[in-house]
Design an enzyme around this catalytic site. Structure first.
Site, PDB file in Angstrom:
ATOM      1  N   GLU A 111      -2.067   2.972   1.262  1.00  0.00           N
ATOM      2  CA  GLU A 111      -1.223   1.977   0.581  1.00  0.00           C
ATOM      3  C   GLU A 111      -1.861   1.369  -0.668  1.00  0.00           C
ATOM      4  O   GLU A 111      -1.906   0.157  -0.817  1.00  0.00           O
ATOM      5  CB  GLU A 111      -0.831   0.873   1.568  1.00  0.00           C
ATOM      6  CG  GLU A 111      -0.097   1.418   2.782  1.00  0.00           C
ATOM      7  CD  GLU A 111       0.217   0.363   3.843  1.00  0.00           C
ATOM      8  OE1 GLU A 111      -0.048  -0.827   3.610  1.00  0.00           O
ATOM      9  OE2 GLU A 111       0.715   0.757   4.913  1.00  0.00           O
ATOM     10  N   ASN A 130      -2.259   8.104   2.263  1.00  0.00           N
ATOM     11  CA  ASN A 130      -1.150   7.700   3.134  1.00  0.00           C
ATOM     12  C   ASN A 130      -0.434   6.480   2.551  1.00  0.00           C
ATOM     13  O   ASN A 130      -1.090   5.535   2.101  1.00  0.00           O
ATOM     14  CB  ASN A 130      -1.737   7.348   4.518  1.00  0.00           C
ATOM     15  CG  ASN A 130      -0.690   7.131   5.583  1.00  0.00           C
ATOM     16  OD1 ASN A 130       0.177   7.978   5.779  1.00  0.00           O
ATOM     17  ND2 ASN A 130      -0.768   6.010   6.286  1.00  0.00           N
ATOM     18  N   HIS A 138       8.700   4.570   7.677  1.00  0.00           N
ATOM     19  CA  HIS A 138       9.248   3.432   8.434  1.00  0.00           C
ATOM     20  C   HIS A 138      10.654   3.182   7.884  1.00  0.00           C
ATOM     21  O   HIS A 138      10.809   2.739   6.744  1.00  0.00           O
ATOM     22  CB  HIS A 138       8.397   2.175   8.214  1.00  0.00           C
ATOM     23  CG  HIS A 138       7.013   2.286   8.775  1.00  0.00           C
ATOM     24  ND1 HIS A 138       6.760   2.339  10.130  1.00  0.00           N
ATOM     25  CD2 HIS A 138       5.810   2.351   8.170  1.00  0.00           C
ATOM     26  CE1 HIS A 138       5.459   2.431  10.322  1.00  0.00           C
ATOM     27  NE2 HIS A 138       4.848   2.436   9.164  1.00  0.00           N
ATOM     28  N   GLU A 182       3.841   7.767  10.368  1.00  0.00           N
ATOM     29  CA  GLU A 182       4.084   6.516  11.118  1.00  0.00           C
ATOM     30  C   GLU A 182       5.575   6.366  11.386  1.00  0.00           C
ATOM     31  O   GLU A 182       6.142   5.266  11.277  1.00  0.00           O
ATOM     32  CB  GLU A 182       3.570   5.306  10.316  1.00  0.00           C
ATOM     33  CG  GLU A 182       2.092   5.396   9.977  1.00  0.00           C
ATOM     34  CD  GLU A 182       1.566   4.197   9.199  1.00  0.00           C
ATOM     35  OE1 GLU A 182       2.247   3.154   9.148  1.00  0.00           O
ATOM     36  OE2 GLU A 182       0.459   4.316   8.645  1.00  0.00           O
ATOM     37  N   ASP A 207       9.126   5.616  12.390  1.00  0.00           N
ATOM     38  CA  ASP A 207       9.992   4.838  13.281  1.00  0.00           C
ATOM     39  C   ASP A 207      11.272   4.533  12.520  1.00  0.00           C
ATOM     40  O   ASP A 207      11.264   4.399  11.297  1.00  0.00           O
ATOM     41  CB  ASP A 207       9.328   3.573  13.863  1.00  0.00           C
ATOM     42  CG  ASP A 207       8.687   2.646  12.844  1.00  0.00           C
ATOM     43  OD1 ASP A 207       8.944   2.787  11.637  1.00  0.00           O
ATOM     44  OD2 ASP A 207       7.929   1.756  13.266  1.00  0.00           O
TER      45      ASP A 207
HETATM   46  O1  G3I Z   1      -4.889  -8.457  19.041  1.00  0.00           O
HETATM   47  C1  G3I Z   1      -4.504  -9.729  18.494  1.00  0.00           C
HETATM   48  C2  G3I Z   1      -4.277 -10.735  19.593  1.00  0.00           C
HETATM   49  O2  G3I Z   1      -5.505 -10.955  20.259  1.00  0.00           O
HETATM   50  C3  G3I Z   1      -3.727 -12.012  18.990  1.00  0.00           C
HETATM   51  O3  G3I Z   1      -3.432 -12.915  20.002  1.00  0.00           O
HETATM   52  C4  G3I Z   1      -2.473 -11.735  18.191  1.00  0.00           C
HETATM   53  C5  G3I Z   1      -1.940 -12.990  17.510  1.00  0.00           C
HETATM   54  O4  G3I Z   1      -1.316 -12.712  16.297  1.00  0.00           O
HETATM   55  O5  G3I Z   1      -2.768 -10.761  17.210  1.00  0.00           O
HETATM   56  C6  G3I Z   1      -3.210  -9.528  17.738  1.00  0.00           C
HETATM   57  O6  G3I Z   1      -3.461  -8.634  16.675  1.00  0.00           O
HETATM   58  C7  G3I Z   1      -2.318  -8.103  16.031  1.00  0.00           C
HETATM   59  C8  G3I Z   1      -2.442  -6.591  16.049  1.00  0.00           C
HETATM   60  O7  G3I Z   1      -1.379  -5.989  15.317  1.00  0.00           O
HETATM   61  C9  G3I Z   1      -2.435  -6.025  17.464  1.00  0.00           C
HETATM   62  O8  G3I Z   1      -1.215  -6.260  18.079  1.00  0.00           O
HETATM   63  C10 G3I Z   1      -2.282  -8.598  14.595  1.00  0.00           C
HETATM   64  O9  G3I Z   1      -2.032  -9.989  14.579  1.00  0.00           O
HETATM   65  C11 G3I Z   1      -1.207  -7.876  13.827  1.00  0.00           C
HETATM   66  O10 G3I Z   1      -1.300  -8.231  12.458  1.00  0.00           O
HETATM   67  C12 G3I Z   1      -1.394  -6.375  13.943  1.00  0.00           C
HETATM   68  O11 G3I Z   1      -0.326  -5.740  13.306  1.00  0.00           O
HETATM   69  C13 G3I Z   1      -0.539  -4.393  12.952  1.00  0.00           C
HETATM   70  C14 G3I Z   1      -0.265  -4.209  11.470  1.00  0.00           C
HETATM   71  O12 G3I Z   1      -0.414  -2.843  11.128  1.00  0.00           O
HETATM   72  C15 G3I Z   1      -1.225  -5.026  10.631  1.00  0.00           C
HETATM   73  O13 G3I Z   1      -1.045  -4.791   9.303  1.00  0.00           O
HETATM   74  C16 G3I Z   1       0.410  -3.534  13.754  1.00  0.00           C
HETATM   75  O14 G3I Z   1       0.033  -3.571  15.145  1.00  0.00           O
HETATM   76  C17 G3I Z   1       0.346  -2.074  13.264  1.00  0.00           C
HETATM   77  O15 G3I Z   1       1.391  -1.342  13.867  1.00  0.00           O
HETATM   78  C18 G3I Z   1       0.553  -2.050  11.759  1.00  0.00           C
HETATM   79  O16 G3I Z   1       0.425  -0.710  11.336  1.00  0.00           O
HETATM   80  C19 G3I Z   1       0.629  -0.490   9.941  1.00  0.00           C
HETATM   81  C20 G3I Z   1      -0.217   0.694   9.555  1.00  0.00           C
HETATM   82  O17 G3I Z   1      -1.563   0.460   9.918  1.00  0.00           O
HETATM   83  C21 G3I Z   1      -0.104   0.982   8.066  1.00  0.00           C
HETATM   84  N1  G3I Z   1       1.269   1.130   7.674  1.00  0.00           N
HETATM   85  C22 G3I Z   1       2.164   0.077   8.065  1.00  0.00           C
HETATM   86  C23 G3I Z   1       2.082  -0.169   9.565  1.00  0.00           C
HETATM   87  C24 G3I Z   1       3.092  -1.188  10.015  1.00  0.00           C
HETATM   88  O18 G3I Z   1       2.787  -2.463   9.490  1.00  0.00           O
END
Ligand code: G3I
Length: 451
Positions: free
Chosen positions: A159, A202, A238, A267, A269
């Site tokens: 990105e 990517n 996405h 990715e 969905d």
């Molecule tokens: O694990 C912590 C947890 O302990 C805490 O209580 C909670 C509170 O907010 O956060 C949890 O972490 C979160 C993590 O996902 C695991 O669930 C983060 O806040 C959250 O920001 C994070 O989001 C991820 C996101 O990337 C961050 O940018 C998504 O799971 C993940 O699916 C997403 O993936 C991205 C790709 O890497 C790149 N392309 C876009 C895609 C979708 O956004």
């Protein structure tokens, strides 16, 4: 023979084996359904999913993952904040968990991601240019070195371009302090660190022909012309009603492939439900199949309930791990055999289960028992079993199961409370406390029946 042809041939041989196995099963009267992984292998493709380490302990999650997918991408566990939260302190634990699991099941692993502006610990942003350059190269080298030989493709840079019509690079510590050259430097460092891994760029919103994908296209073209090592481009894909599958999706994949790189759907969905969602999924799969350098697809999660966009129900399995119409559409697009004894499709095969008993605690006046219910080779939506005590034993309490008793109070019939739906091969358990009243006899657990 090119690497790609070799890979597709190898996949086809595997698929031939799968098909032969399926035929044998059919000849013996068993259902012969394909999974996402086996149907994709029949077309020389991998079919992967994003995986979160903290769900691997959930039996239905893992049963679905292991049954259906041939590749995994750690959803968050290989990102900079997870791997190097403070400078030179590397924490591989959660990512290792996923890689070890995948290897144990013969799945490939995509590495995601080495250099990204997001999920970047604040210490990185605080560095000056020359320090940042060595921190970036050190991060790439240490991370790739740790997983050397275990990753089929790495998202080296993720990105790096802005949305909208500018075609400009996105502001980030790397862009702002190192300039455009950081991407090239990251790829060169990555090639040195693991020469066998495919190196991908990517991005999202690059799925059709537009200003952003044009900018990425120009970069890849330039890299190929100058010999900067790049092997593949990832299209995140996405999609939702505001950002649908573009009509030129296949054409866009093809123009990148024509530059001499592989393309991967990384990715995927698609928000929605029912036949509209199914059609969109099928169209994406067909587009990949129509581009010979499209080597595989990854969906961004196993089940709607853990999707980063769970409200949009964008995946192939619902929150109970039941296959959605989109799943059937993907199998059909891949030319696979739908339904059958593979869990998730009601009506495919007979619902079966088994019940096994363990005494989990024992004391003078009583004991605790636990019965594990395991679904057979298709998903079930309910189960039932009996526990017969030897009088004068009496049940004192039951948890994770809903009991009724015969008139004498010796035979307890247990049905699910919240835990009736199980994916094929998945387990749940209920427990109970028994007052011995002088008898230490083991209870007799009856046959398990399922629907
Ligand atoms: O694990 C912590 C947890 O302990 C805490 O209580 C909670 C509170 O907010 O956060 C949890 O972490 C979160 C993590 O996902 C695991 O669930 C983060 O806040 C959250 O920001 C994070 O989001 C991820 C996101 O990337 C961050 O940018 C998504 O799971 C993940 O699916 C997403 O993936 C991205 C790709 O890497 C790149 N392309 C876009 C895609 C979708 O956004």
């Amino acid at each position: 023979m090119t690497e790609l042809v070799r890979r597709r041939l190898a996949r086809a041989v595997t698929a031939g084996f799968v098909a032969a196995t399926a035929l044998t099963a059919a000849a013996h009267g068993a259902a012969a359904a394909d999974t996402l992984g086996s149907a994709a292998a029949g077309k020389g493709l991998y079919f992967g999913t994003a995986v979160a380490a903290n769900h691997l302990g959930e039996s239905a999650y893992t049963a679905t993952l292991d049954r259906e997918f041939s590749s995994v991408t750690p959803e968050n566990e290989m990102k900079w904040d997870a791997i190097e939260p403070s400078r030179n302190t590397f924490t591989f634990g959660s990512a290792d968990q996923i890689v070890t699991h995948a290897q144990g099941k013969g799945m490939d692993v995509r590495g995601h991601t080495l250099v990204w502006h997001s999920q970047l610990p604040s210490w990185v942003g605080g560095l000056g240019a020359s320090d940042l350059r060595s921190a970036m190269n050190n991060h790439i080298t240490r991370l790739m070195d740790h997983y050397k030989g275990k990753i089929h493709s790495w998202d080296v840079v993720n990105e790096a371009f802005q949305d909208g019509g500018s075609g400009a690079r996105r502001s980030s510590p790397f862009q702002d302090k190192l300039g455009n050259g950081f991407i090239e430097e990251a790829f060169r460092t990555a090639r040195t660190a693991d020469p066998a891994a495919k190196l991908c760029y990517n991005d999202y919103n690059t799925d059709g022909v537009n200003a952003k994908s044009n900018a990425v296209y120009a970069m890849v073209k330039d890299f190929k012309a100058r010999g900067v090592p790049i092997d593949c481009v990832g299209f995140q894909s996405h999609f939702n009603p505001a950002s649908p599958v573009p009509s030129d999706y296949q054409a866009n994949l093809q123009r990148f492939a024509d530059l001499g790189v592989d393309v991967q759907i990384t990715e995927l969905d698609i928000e929605g439900s029912g036949s509209a969602q199914a059609t969109n999924y099928a169209n994406v799969v067909k587009a990949c199949m129509a581009v010979s350098r499209c080597t595989g697809l990854t969906v961004w999660g196993v089940t709607d309930k853990y999707s980063w966009r769970s409200g949009g129900t964008p995946l192939l399995f619902d929150g109970n791990y039941t296959k959605k119409p989109a799943y059937d559409a993907v199998i059909a697009a891949l030319g696979g055999t739908p339904g059958g004894g593979d869990g998730g499709t009601p009506g495919g095969g007979t619902a079966t289960c088994k019940a096994t008993y363990t005494r989990t605690a024992d004391w003078d006046g009583g004991y605790n028992g636990e019965v594990t219910i395991t679904a057979g080779d298709r998903a079930i939506s309910s189960w039932q079993t009996t526990v017969t005590l030897t009088p004068p034993q009496k049940t004192q309490s039951v948890w994770n199961g809903s009991p009724t008793w015969d008139a004498a109070g010796n035979v307890m019939t247990v049905r699910p409370t919240w835990n009736g739906s199980l994916a094929a091969g998945a387990s749940t358990s209920f427990g109970f406390t028994v007052g011995k009243n002088g008898s230490n006899a083991a209870p007799v657990v009856g046959a398990c029946t399922a629907s």
